[in-house]
Design a protein around this motif. Structure first.
Motif, PDB file in Angstrom:
ATOM      1  N   LEU A  99       0.826  -1.213   0.000  1.00 54.66           N
ATOM      2  CA  LEU A  99       0.000   0.000   0.000  1.00 54.66           C
ATOM      3  C   LEU A  99       0.861   1.264   0.000  1.00 54.66           C
ATOM      4  O   LEU A  99       0.349   2.358   0.241  1.00 54.66           O
ATOM      5  CB  LEU A  99      -0.928   0.000   1.220  1.00 54.66           C
ATOM      6  N   LYS A 109      -2.545   5.417  -7.735  1.00 60.68           N
ATOM      7  CA  LYS A 109      -3.709   5.070  -6.920  1.00 60.68           C
ATOM      8  C   LYS A 109      -5.000   5.612  -7.553  1.00 60.68           C
ATOM      9  O   LYS A 109      -4.992   6.699  -8.134  1.00 60.68           O
ATOM     10  CB  LYS A 109      -3.548   5.632  -5.503  1.00 60.68           C
ATOM     11  N   SER A 126      -6.974  -1.919  -3.685  1.00 60.23           N
ATOM     12  CA  SER A 126      -6.011  -2.609  -2.822  1.00 60.23           C
ATOM     13  C   SER A 126      -6.325  -2.500  -1.338  1.00 60.23           C
ATOM     14  O   SER A 126      -6.180  -3.473  -0.594  1.00 60.23           O
ATOM     15  CB  SER A 126      -4.596  -2.086  -3.087  1.00 60.23           C
ATOM     16  N   SER A 127      -6.760  -1.330  -0.883  1.00 56.82           N
ATOM     17  CA  SER A 127      -7.026  -1.165   0.548  1.00 56.82           C
ATOM     18  C   SER A 127      -8.249  -1.960   1.006  1.00 56.82           C
ATOM     19  O   SER A 127      -8.429  -2.178   2.205  1.00 56.82           O
ATOM     20  CB  SER A 127      -7.221   0.315   0.882  1.00 56.82           C
TER      21      SER A 127
END
Length: 236
Positions: A99, A109, A126-127
């Motif tokens: 991250l 991002k 991704s988070s």
């Protein structure tokens, strides 16, 4: 068994190329229904040596009575061929989620994760992955996201002159939709193809320049440069 795989995968490939997708020669599409086919991630052989090439992976599989029916590069990697971000194979995390901020496409991002669990394939930001990690059998992280819930990545420029051969993966239901461009395209064009032609709401960029496809049904096994992680379907 090998003849059955060729026929079955050939049917899947031609299903992917039928209809509106076939009308655009800029792209080749491979659709894998994960209710019928098992998708795997490959990186190293039993001695820990990276495969790097489709022919080496296929030879390794054939020594074990299997055959590579489909493969595509699976995301970005370091000089030692290890993944830049998350890699989960056979339910085991081999490289952690990344991250961090940084330069380059991976860190543009939001980036994302392509995963397969008992619920089927998904592409997620991704988070969001840690909350979904339980029960994941396969996962690879890359970036940027092409689409998130039908929305094109905000950094993409419609008329950008940054054009490359690119590949990515989207999802529709239980089907993973793999695409490689046959001509250089920009990010915005690539994302719109997933959204407007293939009707994917979520899609992830895998890479550019190194993009490669292996498909005996299409009489094709690309070699552009040596690869890191590889997504593939193998029989039996």
């Amino acid at each position: 068994m090998r003849r059955r795989l060729a026929l079955l995968l050939g049917a899947l490939l031609f299903a992917g190329l039928a209809g509106p997708a076939a009308a655009d020669p800029r792209f080749t599409v491979v659709k894998i229904d994960l209710r019928r086919e098992g998708l795997e991630l490959f990186l190293r052989d039993d001695a820990g040596v990276p495969f790097k090439r489709f022919d080496r992976l296929d030879a390794w599989l054939r020594e074990r009575g299997r055959q590579l029916g489909f493969a595509m590069n699976a995301g970005m990697y370091h000089e030692d061929f290890s993944p830049v971000g998350l890699l989960v194979r056979d339910g085991r995390e081999e490289s952690p989620l990344n991250l961090a901020d940084g330069a380059g496409n991976f860190f543009l991002k939001p980036n994302g994760v392509f995963l397969v669990s008992d619920a089927g394939p998904r592409v997620v930001e991704s988070s969001e992955y840690p909350a979904l990690a339980k029960g994941v059998r396969l996962a690879t992280q890359s970036g940027p996201l092409l689409l998130r819930r039908g929305v094109v990545h905000p950094a993409f420029i419609p008329h950008s002159d940054s054009r490359k051969i690119r590949n990515g993966v989207g999802v529709t239901g239980h089907t993973a939709v793999f695409v490689i461009s046959e001509v250089p395209v920009n990010f915005h064009e690539f994302a719109l193809y997933f959204r407007d032609v293939l009707h994917c709401r979520d899609a992830l960029y895998l890479d550019g320049t190194v993009s490669a496809l292996h498909s005996p049904a299409l009489h094709r096994s690309d070699f552009v440069r040596e690869l890191g992680p590889i997504l593939g379907v193998a029989s039996p």
